[in-house]
Write a protein that holds these residues in place. Structure first.
Motif, mmCIF file in Angstrom:
data_model
loop_
_atom_site.group_PDB
_atom_site.id
_atom_site.type_symbol
_atom_site.label_atom_id
_atom_site.label_comp_id
_atom_site.label_asym_id
_atom_site.label_seq_id
_atom_site.Cartn_x
_atom_site.Cartn_y
_atom_site.Cartn_z
ATOM 1 N N GLY A 281 3.055 10.788 -6.682
ATOM 2 C CA GLY A 281 4.148 11.369 -7.458
ATOM 3 C C GLY A 281 5.431 11.543 -6.668
ATOM 4 N N ALA A 282 5.704 10.616 -5.778
ATOM 5 C CA ALA A 282 6.932 10.679 -4.972
ATOM 6 C C ALA A 282 8.157 10.705 -5.882
ATOM 7 C CB ALA A 282 7.015 9.475 -4.039
ATOM 8 N N GLN A 283 9.203 11.338 -5.412
ATOM 9 C CA GLN A 283 10.458 11.378 -6.162
ATOM 10 C C GLN A 283 10.968 9.950 -6.273
ATOM 11 O OE1 GLN A 283 13.983 11.085 -5.781
ATOM 12 N NE2 GLN A 283 14.207 12.022 -7.792
ATOM 13 N N VAL B 248 10.763 3.031 8.105
ATOM 14 C CA VAL B 248 11.025 3.188 6.670
ATOM 15 C C VAL B 248 9.724 3.043 5.891
ATOM 16 C CG1 VAL B 248 12.179 2.147 4.663
ATOM 17 C CG2 VAL B 248 13.451 2.539 6.782
ATOM 18 N N ASN B 249 8.888 2.090 6.265
ATOM 19 C CA ASN B 249 7.611 1.896 5.581
ATOM 20 C C ASN B 249 6.714 3.123 5.734
ATOM 21 O OD1 ASN B 249 5.975 0.390 3.924
ATOM 22 N ND2 ASN B 249 5.194 -0.905 5.547
ATOM 23 N N VAL B 250 6.681 3.708 6.913
ATOM 24 C CA VAL B 250 5.908 4.935 7.125
ATOM 25 C C VAL B 250 6.490 6.065 6.261
ATOM 26 C CG1 VAL B 250 5.291 6.702 8.831
ATOM 27 C CG2 VAL B 250 5.106 4.276 9.419
ATOM 28 N N GLY C 8 0.808 -1.215 0.000
ATOM 29 C CA GLY C 8 0.000 0.000 0.000
ATOM 30 C C GLY C 8 0.840 1.261 0.000
ATOM 31 N N ALA C 9 1.881 1.284 0.806
ATOM 32 C CA ALA C 9 2.741 2.467 0.887
ATOM 33 C C ALA C 9 3.414 2.744 -0.454
ATOM 34 C CB ALA C 9 3.782 2.279 1.987
ATOM 35 N N ILE D 88 6.310 9.807 1.571
ATOM 36 C CA ILE D 88 7.321 10.445 0.745
ATOM 37 C C ILE D 88 6.718 11.316 -0.370
ATOM 38 C CG2 ILE D 88 7.688 8.528 -0.858
ATOM 39 C CD1 ILE D 88 10.685 9.224 -0.692
ATOM 40 N N GLY D 89 5.537 10.986 -0.818
ATOM 41 C CA GLY D 89 4.899 11.780 -1.861
ATOM 42 C C GLY D 89 3.944 12.837 -1.326
ATOM 43 N N TYR D 90 3.825 12.921 -0.014
ATOM 44 C CA TYR D 90 2.895 13.886 0.602
ATOM 45 C C TYR D 90 3.393 15.307 0.385
ATOM 46 C CZ TYR D 90 0.084 16.164 4.181
ATOM 47 O OH TYR D 90 -0.773 16.987 4.849
ATOM 48 N N ARG D 91 2.495 16.169 -0.002
ATOM 49 C CA ARG D 91 2.863 17.587 -0.211
ATOM 50 C C ARG D 91 1.949 18.476 0.591
ATOM 51 N NH1 ARG D 91 5.724 15.765 -4.276
ATOM 52 N NH2 ARG D 91 4.866 14.983 -6.150
#
Length: 139
Positions: free
Chosen positions: A87-89, A129-131, A78-79, A136-139
């Motif tokens: 759209g995470a880098q 790391v999973n969190v 899911g992550a 990571i794509g949160y803006r």
């Protein structure tokens, strides 16, 4: 990632690897029983769960690592999907996914080797790391 030219990212390959880790654990749990007759304690494919419940030592720990690997899998999948959708880098997502898989591999090794404290620490880092992958794509 461009929706018009989708590709299989490193993070997606990591999902496949993470999905295979429980099978590695299953082999570790059952491997010593292969090739032996059931009457001599060999693996019982007619009742594999009951056979696994009777195992002790590293085989029992490998079976527990298998269960935990299955438990960790949905959140990781899911992550990764959510990070892609947001759209995470890609480089960071791929690196975090690789780190997660490596940590889960170490977790399995530590579980089988009965390194309880180190195993728990690695589990916690992998969860962190999973969190991070999730956000990571949160803006």
């Amino acid at each position: 990632m461009n929706a018009l030219s989708p590709h299989f990212t490193v993070a997606y390959w990591c999902v496949l690897i993470a999905a295979l880790l429980p099978m590695v654990c299953a082999y570790l749990a059952k491997g010593r029983g292969f090739g032996k007759p059931r009457e001599q304690g060999g693996f019982d494919n007619h009742d594999p769960r009951a056979w696994l419940q009777r195992q002790t030592g590293f085989q029992a720990r490998a079976n527990a690592a298998q269960a935990n690997s299955f438990e960790a899998l949905p959140f990781f999948i899911g992550a990764v999907i959510i990070a892609h959708q947001l759209g995470a880098q890609q480089t960071w997502l791929d690196l975090l996914a690789l780190l997660f898989v490596l940590l889960r591999g170490f977790y399995i090794l530590m579980y089988v080797a009965d390194m309880a404290t180190a195993r728990s620490l690695v589990w916690a880092v992998a969860m962190f790391v999973n969190v991070a992958i999730l956000f990571i794509g949160y803006r």
